[in-house]
Motif scaffolding. Sequence first.
Motif, mmCIF file in Angstrom:
data_model
loop_
_atom_site.group_PDB
_atom_site.id
_atom_site.type_symbol
_atom_site.label_atom_id
_atom_site.label_comp_id
_atom_site.label_asym_id
_atom_site.label_seq_id
_atom_site.Cartn_x
_atom_site.Cartn_y
_atom_site.Cartn_z
ATOM 1 N N VAL A 391 0.854 -1.181 0.000
ATOM 2 C CA VAL A 391 0.000 0.000 0.000
ATOM 3 C C VAL A 391 0.892 1.233 0.000
ATOM 4 O O VAL A 391 1.862 1.295 0.760
ATOM 5 C CB VAL A 391 -0.934 0.015 1.235
ATOM 6 N N ASP A 392 0.568 2.211 -0.831
ATOM 7 C CA ASP A 392 1.325 3.469 -0.859
ATOM 8 C C ASP A 392 0.893 4.299 0.342
ATOM 9 O O ASP A 392 -0.044 5.103 0.268
ATOM 10 C CB ASP A 392 1.056 4.211 -2.169
ATOM 11 N N GLU A 395 0.727 8.181 0.168
ATOM 12 C CA GLU A 395 -0.429 8.632 -0.605
ATOM 13 C C GLU A 395 -1.702 8.581 0.235
ATOM 14 O O GLU A 395 -2.561 9.473 0.157
ATOM 15 C CB GLU A 395 -0.590 7.771 -1.856
ATOM 16 N N VAL A 396 -1.836 7.539 1.057
ATOM 17 C CA VAL A 396 -3.003 7.427 1.938
ATOM 18 C C VAL A 396 -3.003 8.550 2.968
ATOM 19 O O VAL A 396 -4.049 9.137 3.270
ATOM 20 C CB VAL A 396 -3.021 6.050 2.637
ATOM 21 N N THR A 485 -4.044 0.409 -2.534
ATOM 22 C CA THR A 485 -3.952 1.792 -2.066
ATOM 23 C C THR A 485 -5.306 2.489 -2.149
ATOM 24 O O THR A 485 -5.727 3.180 -1.215
ATOM 25 C CB THR A 485 -2.907 2.558 -2.889
#
Length: 927
Positions: A391-392, A395-396, A485
């Motif tokens: 998961v980025d 970005e989250v 993501t």
Amino acid sequence: MQDIAGEEGNFNVKLIRHPRFVDMDKCIACGLCSEKCPKKVPNAYDSGLSKRKAIYVQYAQAVPLKYAINAEQCIYFIRGKCKACEKFCPTGAIAFDEQPKDTTLNVGAVVLAAGSQAFDPRVYDTFGYRNSDNIVTSLEFERILSASGPYGGHLLRPSDKTEPKKIAWLQCVGSRDTHVGARGYCSGVCCTYAIKEAILAKEHSAQGLDAAIFYIDIRTFGKDFEQYYNRAKDDLGVRFVKSRISHVEPMDAEDRHAIRYVDESGRTVRELFDIVVLSVGLGTGDHAAGLAQKLGLDLNHYQFVKSSDLHPARTSRPGVYVCGTIQAPKDIPSSVIEASAAAGEVGCALHEVRGTLAKTKDVVEEQNVHGEPPRIGVFVCCCGTNIAGFVDVPEVVEFAKSLPFVVYAEKNLFSCSQDTQAQISRIIKEQNLNRVVVSACTPKTHEALFQETLINAGLNKYLFEMTNIRNQCSWVHKDDMPTATQKAKDLVRMSVAKVALHEPLKEPVMKINQAVLVIGGGVAGMIAARTLAQQGYTTHLVERGSQLGGQALKLNETWQGEKIGRFVEDLINQVQADENTKVFLNAEIRDVDGFVGNFKTTIEADGATASLEHGVTIIACGAAEYKPANYLHGQDDRVHTGLELQLKLKEAAAFDDCRTAVFIQCVGSRNAERPYCSKVCCTRSIKSALELKTLNSDTDVFILYRDLRSYGLREDLYRKARESGIKFIRYNNETGIAVCQAGNSLRVEFSDRVLRRPMVIHSDLLVLASAMVPEKNSSLGPLYKVSQKADGFFAEAHVKLRPNDFATDGVFVCGLAHAPKPLDESIAQAQAAASRAVTVLSALEIAVSGTVAQVDSSFCSQCGVCVSVCPYSAPKFDEKTTKAEIQSTLCKGCGLCAASCRSGAIHLKGFETSQIMAMITSGMTNE
């Protein structure tokens, strides 16, 4: 530990804390020190990595928290120069001048839980482990599969980083072996963990993995382990090859290893594998053995701490107790149970001074946030690479900052670590947050931890929402980071929308009744009652039969030769003489009311009814021996079950005329009706066979088995039996065994798997190793709101973390009611159940969850649906208003009544309709 002096009740323990050369308060676990260290490190999958690196990670709560420096590997300590780590540390945490610190503790008891270490295959390297990257230990293979491992959770062959097509597991490496450097006992855990690794490896494989396990005996004897084995074999395609491998050929030109073995048909096979996994056993290390010797404890010939079968947590030194793998090799559930058992022994020894040194935790005053606009903080966990690898996370975090009412968002390496907990608490205060969202792993294991963080920051614990982006994003979408993501962002958005509508909830506090009810008067029930009574608690012991003792009344000796009869007799006398224990014989449970801390159980004993009030309940209702209808049992007096033979041996029955005896294993176990292993049968048959040999050395004894499961240190008994001339024959279960009368003998006909031919034995005595059978559909299940599994054994709350607890608070389980087990393990689990019960009783009062249902009586139509659907009997009708109401002390917050209410009168606090709808509509408005 340097030294120990004194006696039970008054020990002085001298400790020395070796320097780590890192200030733990300043270290933020950023990893720069390790990254910049010029010292060359071994391959990342090496299990010995932390001991050979110059800078290594200190572990706690299963996640890396802090770094430390190994002086034996550090260039500065060896050559007097370098200090690269000090130059690059952003917080100035490196402290090369740190000195050892001495501490002396005055304690009343000591519990030794020093653990074990895995066998090092380099000690006796017959497999070429030293010379091949593709021959790894089972622990190293665990790291290969781990998301935080060297390959990010991808299944790769170490030599060339390609995906393997075939993997072999070789069992009993360093176990069940009397060669120099090996160990003669069974390590107990290896078969099950090899099966687990094979299943996980097949799940990690994108092209279909061929997994083969080479074994001597498959020893899946634990609770539900046999079903796990059957699933791997029958449903998932894991191959099981009965063959002990002693040699692995060197790698060929394609980086593969060849293994030669003889298959079931007698054919010699040479097979190539990409990876060979050595299933290494457990043993005591020099440090653990040295620590035990400093404590003055007796050790056995394998350097494990000696203990009695009848007092499994005690050592040779009064006041010093033992648990876990320093005592014998065992799995996690057994170690957890024994830890609680040791705590129970300590509780008995020190109960008179309980609470005298207790300190009251300072509680931060709760802020009043009513009327304040939401100020939400979002904390997104990387979980090392477990989440961040798929998961980025940045970005989250940036997405979270754009959401309504979010005033702060950040990423954490490990949100559950101690330093991050303190950091979150500090940020809540600095940013004046009044709502918190943590996006990490499962709330099932970590929600309570983060709620405690809110309490420490002065916030109500229910102003919190947890998003599971590990299980629901990184795990299920590990091959698609954009999807993982985006889903993580969606879940965070929904949690933010919901938590914005959260309100503080109150938790009612109740007094806890200090009495205990123990159901079952066997050894487990009596030990539990005795452990609690010795600590001053009033204990009601209810037994359905006319006498105490249970199945142990039929047993002669433990596997180590300790007499059971005298022990049970003394235990019965102690229980009946104890003024804190009230015994009810010929008693049945008729009705149960109440909840944790305040149960009321109605019993009927000898025709009289009594109502018992108690705070906790322990179920120890036991199990019975299966009485087979085949093999002439009940038709010929020469055919006995295992317990029937034990009783005859206990009564000193004569077997002078017995020239031949045959034992048949797995009678009624490991079949479609009872697909579990009864665990005690193999050891009991071996013990009984040796007793027959002692009575008459000329008796020919045969044991017909499928897999011989003399686990742990019991392997010595198996070896002794073979050396005594007892013959073990592996029979073909698919063709079965036929028994008939033939003149003056019993004709036993079967097929030998090794010789692959029919065989006949004429026997004077036939012993059937019968299954342990629990009472299915026990009335105790619905009465105490606890569940039984399909096989009839009660289901614990968590097989590893809470093996003594039920999901229903205040109810505990032990002994044969939980699963088949030998006497020593029943005793340990009984002490553990009592110890777990004390954790409730000693609190004196208990807070009930605020996440409970509530009825708006103006909307209630009195239909009664809520009363009928609730599995916890929480809803009831008010006698005055005739409207439904919720007993908050019984409510578990499952929401079943709220979902079933036809008039919409019931709502669930913390899961209001407005909150659920906000989660749904947040995505719509965002689009």
